[in-house]
Design a protein around this motif. Sequence first.
Motif, short mmCIF file in Angstrom:
data_model
loop_
_atom_site.label_atom_id
_atom_site.label_comp_id
_atom_site.label_asym_id
_atom_site.label_seq_id
_atom_site.Cartn_x
_atom_site.Cartn_y
_atom_site.Cartn_z
N VAL A 269 0.81 -1.21 0.00
CA VAL A 269 0.00 0.00 0.00
C VAL A 269 0.85 1.27 0.00
N LEU A 270 2.07 1.18 0.53
CA LEU A 270 2.93 2.37 0.60
C LEU A 270 4.07 2.35 -0.41
N TRP A 271 4.61 1.17 -0.68
CA TRP A 271 5.75 1.07 -1.60
C TRP A 271 5.75 -0.32 -2.24
N TYR A 272 6.59 -0.49 -3.23
CA TYR A 272 6.62 -1.76 -3.96
C TYR A 272 7.13 -2.90 -3.08
N ARG A 273 6.42 -4.01 -3.14
CA ARG A 273 6.89 -5.27 -2.57
C ARG A 273 6.56 -6.37 -3.57
N SER A 274 7.46 -7.32 -3.71
CA SER A 274 7.19 -8.44 -4.61
C SER A 274 6.12 -9.33 -3.99
N LYS A 275 5.50 -10.16 -4.81
CA LYS A 275 4.44 -11.05 -4.32
C LYS A 275 4.96 -12.03 -3.29
N ILE A 276 6.15 -12.53 -3.50
CA ILE A 276 6.69 -13.50 -2.54
C ILE A 276 6.99 -12.84 -1.20
N GLU A 277 7.46 -11.58 -1.23
CA GLU A 277 7.73 -10.88 0.02
C GLU A 277 6.44 -10.67 0.80
N MET A 278 5.39 -10.22 0.13
CA MET A 278 4.11 -10.00 0.81
C MET A 278 3.54 -11.30 1.36
N LYS A 279 3.70 -12.39 0.61
CA LYS A 279 3.23 -13.70 1.06
C LYS A 279 3.95 -14.13 2.33
N LEU A 280 5.27 -13.99 2.35
CA LEU A 280 6.05 -14.39 3.52
C LEU A 280 5.79 -13.48 4.71
N LEU A 281 5.63 -12.18 4.46
CA LEU A 281 5.34 -11.26 5.55
C LEU A 281 4.01 -11.61 6.21
N GLU A 282 2.99 -11.87 5.39
CA GLU A 282 1.68 -12.19 5.94
C GLU A 282 1.71 -13.52 6.69
N GLU A 283 2.42 -14.50 6.15
CA GLU A 283 2.51 -15.81 6.81
C GLU A 283 3.27 -15.74 8.12
N ALA A 284 4.15 -14.76 8.27
CA ALA A 284 4.95 -14.64 9.49
C ALA A 284 4.10 -14.44 10.73
N TYR A 285 2.93 -13.83 10.57
CA TYR A 285 2.05 -13.57 11.72
C TYR A 285 1.61 -14.85 12.41
N VAL A 286 1.64 -15.97 11.71
CA VAL A 286 1.24 -17.26 12.30
C VAL A 286 2.13 -17.61 13.49
N HIS A 287 3.38 -17.17 13.44
CA HIS A 287 4.36 -17.54 14.47
C HIS A 287 4.29 -16.65 15.71
N LEU A 288 3.41 -15.67 15.71
CA LEU A 288 3.35 -14.73 16.83
C LEU A 288 2.47 -15.23 17.97
N SER A 289 2.98 -15.09 19.19
CA SER A 289 2.16 -15.32 20.38
C SER A 289 1.32 -14.09 20.69
N GLY A 290 1.86 -12.92 20.35
CA GLY A 290 1.13 -11.68 20.61
C GLY A 290 1.66 -10.56 19.75
N ILE A 291 0.87 -9.51 19.64
CA ILE A 291 1.27 -8.35 18.86
C ILE A 291 0.80 -7.08 19.56
N GLN A 292 1.61 -6.05 19.51
CA GLN A 292 1.29 -4.75 20.09
C GLN A 292 0.94 -3.80 18.97
N VAL A 293 -0.22 -3.16 19.07
CA VAL A 293 -0.61 -2.12 18.11
C VAL A 293 -0.72 -0.80 18.85
N LEU A 294 -0.61 0.29 18.12
CA LEU A 294 -0.52 1.61 18.74
C LEU A 294 -1.86 2.23 19.08
N PHE A 295 -2.89 1.88 18.31
CA PHE A 295 -4.24 2.38 18.55
C PHE A 295 -5.23 1.23 18.38
N ASP A 296 -6.35 1.28 19.08
CA ASP A 296 -7.37 0.24 18.95
C ASP A 296 -7.82 0.08 17.50
#
Length: 417
Positions: A173-200
Amino acid sequence: MKIVIVQHKNFLNSTGGTEKIACFLANNLVEKDCEVILATNDENVSGKPMFYLNPKVTLNNLFNPKFIQEEIITLFNYKGNNPFFWLYYKLKKKRDKIHNKLLVKKYGGVEGIYTHNLKERVTLWQTYLSDVKPNVIITMSISSLVEITFGKKLQFPILNSVNGRPDYDYTDVLWYRSKIEMKLLEEAYVHLSGIQVLFDSYKAFLPTTFIGEAVTIPNPVIQMDTNALVHHDIAKKTYKIINIASLNNSCKQQDVAIQIFSKIATSYPNWILEFWGVGNDLQILQEQVAELQLENRIFFKGFTSEPLEKLKEAEIFLFPSKYEGFPLALTEAMAVGLPVIGFQSCSGVNELIQNEQNGFLANDITDMQHKLEQLIQNSELRKKMGIMAHESVKKYSEEAVFQKWFHFITQINKKQN
């Protein structure tokens, strides 16, 4: 409890918000008797942290030149009028095109380059973390998470700190990413026990692959005593509009601030525009100022280790960013009692500024100019909005924010044991 904070690259000699928060977490966690390691893979081996780091925090730089990283060079089009710069950048662009073409051919495409680089970094990180055996890992970006989990899931709980709106991390949405990079980035969330976000509101932008616990924890803001706020009722020979940020037109849009100021500079001869920060667009911005013949009204001051002191010398904080997460410079300006102006469309900024209360949210460049002039013309309005800005960031005190972080970390650690 042993905690490894991973800022996978660009930690050393960097003055960004991510690095500041990494040091904030590390410094406070060691005071809770945690063993804290701040780990990076930074080719600037002679660099150092730009923010205070408690001596009890261990800083490990994993950089190893044997792990080769190949880079596509971003092509640059010179937009100035200097004929020598025009020729230099024209020749440089031709050279960079040849470099990129050969690199793409060698690795079978952009995705092949990305995969090669990732595999090199993954080997480094997974060997290191397997030896350290932390109780909890905190990744300071989703890219850090990819690097420590790709190809092999580590058996340690991982928390991710999101420094912007979450979809900025895994989409293009902000800059170019290859399809494989976006796929791996999105899949990485599976490995998270928790995530901190800045606003609800940012929770709505998490990917469907995330199944852990999401907690809202804002960035910390240094608090100021009321008697230390900006005094808007003092007459001066020169009044300052200030911007503190990395010099980056694609995000921070200092060129927009210059454009706006140039339209009103003649009408307000005792006002100046002051930029604090460093970045790749310094030369472009300086040339813009020179073309407008405003070198005696617009100033580039460089990096400051005392942003609060510089903010207290100003009257208005102008912040025309295109996108943000939880902008620390903006909240620091609010803390010292400055009225602030940003764009309604800018994430983070539109969460912190309540329009016509603690500052202004502008709909476009013309609207931002009009709102800036309102503040220039009215010291009482500056004072009123500055006080409200100061009050509105009190809930983001360092103590309150760290308590939320510590509770989150300890709860995740307990669930894993």
